[in-house]
Write a protein that holds these residues in place. Structure first.
Motif, short mmCIF file in Angstrom:
data_model
loop_
_atom_site.label_atom_id
_atom_site.label_comp_id
_atom_site.label_asym_id
_atom_site.label_seq_id
_atom_site.Cartn_x
_atom_site.Cartn_y
_atom_site.Cartn_z
N SER A 126 -11.42 -6.25 6.40
CA SER A 126 -10.75 -7.14 5.45
C SER A 126 -10.22 -8.42 6.08
O SER A 126 -9.97 -9.40 5.38
N GLY A 127 -10.03 -8.39 7.39
CA GLY A 127 -9.43 -9.55 8.06
C GLY A 127 -7.93 -9.64 7.85
O GLY A 127 -7.30 -10.63 8.21
N ILE A 128 -7.34 -8.59 7.29
CA ILE A 128 -5.90 -8.57 7.02
C ILE A 128 -5.23 -7.73 8.10
O ILE A 128 -5.69 -6.63 8.41
N LYS A 129 -4.14 -8.23 8.65
CA LYS A 129 -3.51 -7.53 9.76
C LYS A 129 -2.02 -7.30 9.51
O LYS A 129 -1.42 -7.91 8.65
N GLY A 130 -1.47 -6.41 10.31
CA GLY A 130 -0.02 -6.19 10.35
C GLY A 130 0.59 -5.82 9.02
O GLY A 130 0.02 -5.08 8.22
N LYS A 131 1.78 -6.37 8.79
CA LYS A 131 2.57 -6.07 7.60
C LYS A 131 1.82 -6.39 6.31
O LYS A 131 1.97 -5.70 5.31
N ASP A 132 0.98 -7.43 6.34
CA ASP A 132 0.21 -7.80 5.15
C ASP A 132 -0.76 -6.69 4.74
O ASP A 132 -1.15 -6.60 3.58
N PHE A 133 -1.15 -5.87 5.69
CA PHE A 133 -2.03 -4.74 5.39
C PHE A 133 -1.22 -3.46 5.16
O PHE A 133 -1.45 -2.74 4.18
N PHE A 134 -0.28 -3.19 6.04
CA PHE A 134 0.44 -1.92 6.00
C PHE A 134 1.37 -1.76 4.80
O PHE A 134 1.43 -0.68 4.22
N MET A 135 2.09 -2.81 4.43
CA MET A 135 3.05 -2.66 3.33
C MET A 135 2.38 -2.31 2.00
O MET A 135 2.76 -1.34 1.36
N PRO A 136 1.37 -3.08 1.57
CA PRO A 136 0.75 -2.72 0.28
C PRO A 136 0.08 -1.35 0.29
O PRO A 136 0.18 -0.60 -0.69
N THR A 137 -0.56 -1.00 1.40
CA THR A 137 -1.23 0.31 1.44
C THR A 137 -0.23 1.44 1.50
O THR A 137 -0.42 2.48 0.87
N ARG A 138 0.86 1.25 2.22
CA ARG A 138 1.92 2.26 2.28
C ARG A 138 2.50 2.48 0.88
O ARG A 138 2.68 3.61 0.43
N ILE A 139 2.78 1.39 0.19
CA ILE A 139 3.36 1.49 -1.15
C ILE A 139 2.38 2.17 -2.10
O ILE A 139 2.77 3.03 -2.89
N ALA A 140 1.10 1.81 -2.03
CA ALA A 140 0.10 2.43 -2.90
C ALA A 140 0.01 3.94 -2.67
O ALA A 140 -0.16 4.71 -3.61
N LEU A 141 0.15 4.37 -1.42
CA LEU A 141 -0.01 5.79 -1.08
C LEU A 141 1.27 6.60 -1.22
O LEU A 141 1.21 7.80 -1.53
N THR A 142 2.42 5.99 -0.95
CA THR A 142 3.67 6.76 -0.94
C THR A 142 4.70 6.32 -1.98
O THR A 142 5.66 7.04 -2.23
N ALA A 144 -2.44 -7.75 -1.06
CA ALA A 144 -2.27 -6.37 -1.53
C ALA A 144 -3.56 -5.76 -2.07
O ALA A 144 -3.96 -4.67 -1.64
N MET A 145 -4.21 -6.41 -2.99
CA MET A 145 -5.42 -5.84 -3.61
C MET A 145 -6.53 -5.66 -2.58
O MET A 145 -7.19 -4.62 -2.54
N ALA A 146 -6.73 -6.67 -1.74
CA ALA A 146 -7.79 -6.60 -0.73
C ALA A 146 -7.50 -5.51 0.29
O ALA A 146 -8.41 -4.80 0.73
N ALA A 147 -6.24 -5.35 0.68
CA ALA A 147 -5.88 -4.33 1.66
C ALA A 147 -6.11 -2.94 1.10
O ALA A 147 -6.71 -2.08 1.77
N VAL A 148 -5.67 -2.69 -0.11
CA VAL A 148 -5.83 -1.37 -0.73
C VAL A 148 -7.32 -1.08 -0.96
O VAL A 148 -7.79 0.04 -0.69
N THR A 149 -8.06 -2.07 -1.38
CA THR A 149 -9.51 -1.91 -1.59
C THR A 149 -10.20 -1.58 -0.27
O THR A 149 -11.06 -0.68 -0.21
N ALA A 150 -9.83 -2.27 0.80
CA ALA A 150 -10.45 -2.03 2.12
C ALA A 150 -10.12 -0.64 2.64
O ALA A 150 -10.99 0.03 3.22
#
Length: 135
Positions: free
Chosen positions: A87-103, A53-59
């Motif tokens: 970040s090397g993060i893909k799929g749900k591991d990237f999209f879910m935390p960033t979606r939650i942070a934004l919406t 989560a933190m790495a995805a949102v930071t990236a």
């Protein structure tokens, strides 16, 4: 300033895909322009369940800052791809935390179409708030 007619048309076009009736569009529409947006504790916990989560949102934030804020869904998709690659993060591991942070929601309309509607200042503020609250 009030949203433009073009902005409103795009917002309604995006949001109607997840609504069964007009009443289900009001809250999501308001959340796009809410300057006092917060993510619920429960939803934040859902995002933090992803170790990424933190790495995805930071990236994602870094891609907005270094490559320019996306003004179209196509540009937002490119920023997502760039941030995933960096970040090397893909799929749900990237999209879910960033979606939650934004919406503030784990599910909903296509995030790359929402990002230009939320706007640069709100997106950056939401990403920062997510990161600060997670420390």
């Amino acid at each position: 300033a009030a949203p433009s007619e073009a902005w409103l048309e795009e917002a309604l076009d995006v949001l109607k895909l997840n609504a069964r009736h007009l009443g289900e569009v009001a809250d999501p529409l308001a959340s796009l322009i809410d300057d006092h947006f917060t993510v619920s504790h429960h939803t934040k916990s859902e995002a933090m369940a992803f170790n990424s989560a933190m790495a995805a949102v930071t990236a994602l934030k870094a891609s907005f800052v270094t490559e320019g804020f996306p003004l179209t869904a196509e540009d937002a998709k490119a920023r997502y791809k760039s941030a995933q690659k960096a970040s090397g993060i893909k799929g749900k591991d990237f999209f879910m935390p960033t979606r939650i942070a934004l919406t503030g929601e784990a599910h909903g309309p296509e995030i790359v179409r929402l990002i230009p509607l939320i706007g640069e200042a709100r997106c950056l503020k939401r990403l920062d708030a997510f990161l600060q609250a997670s420390v």
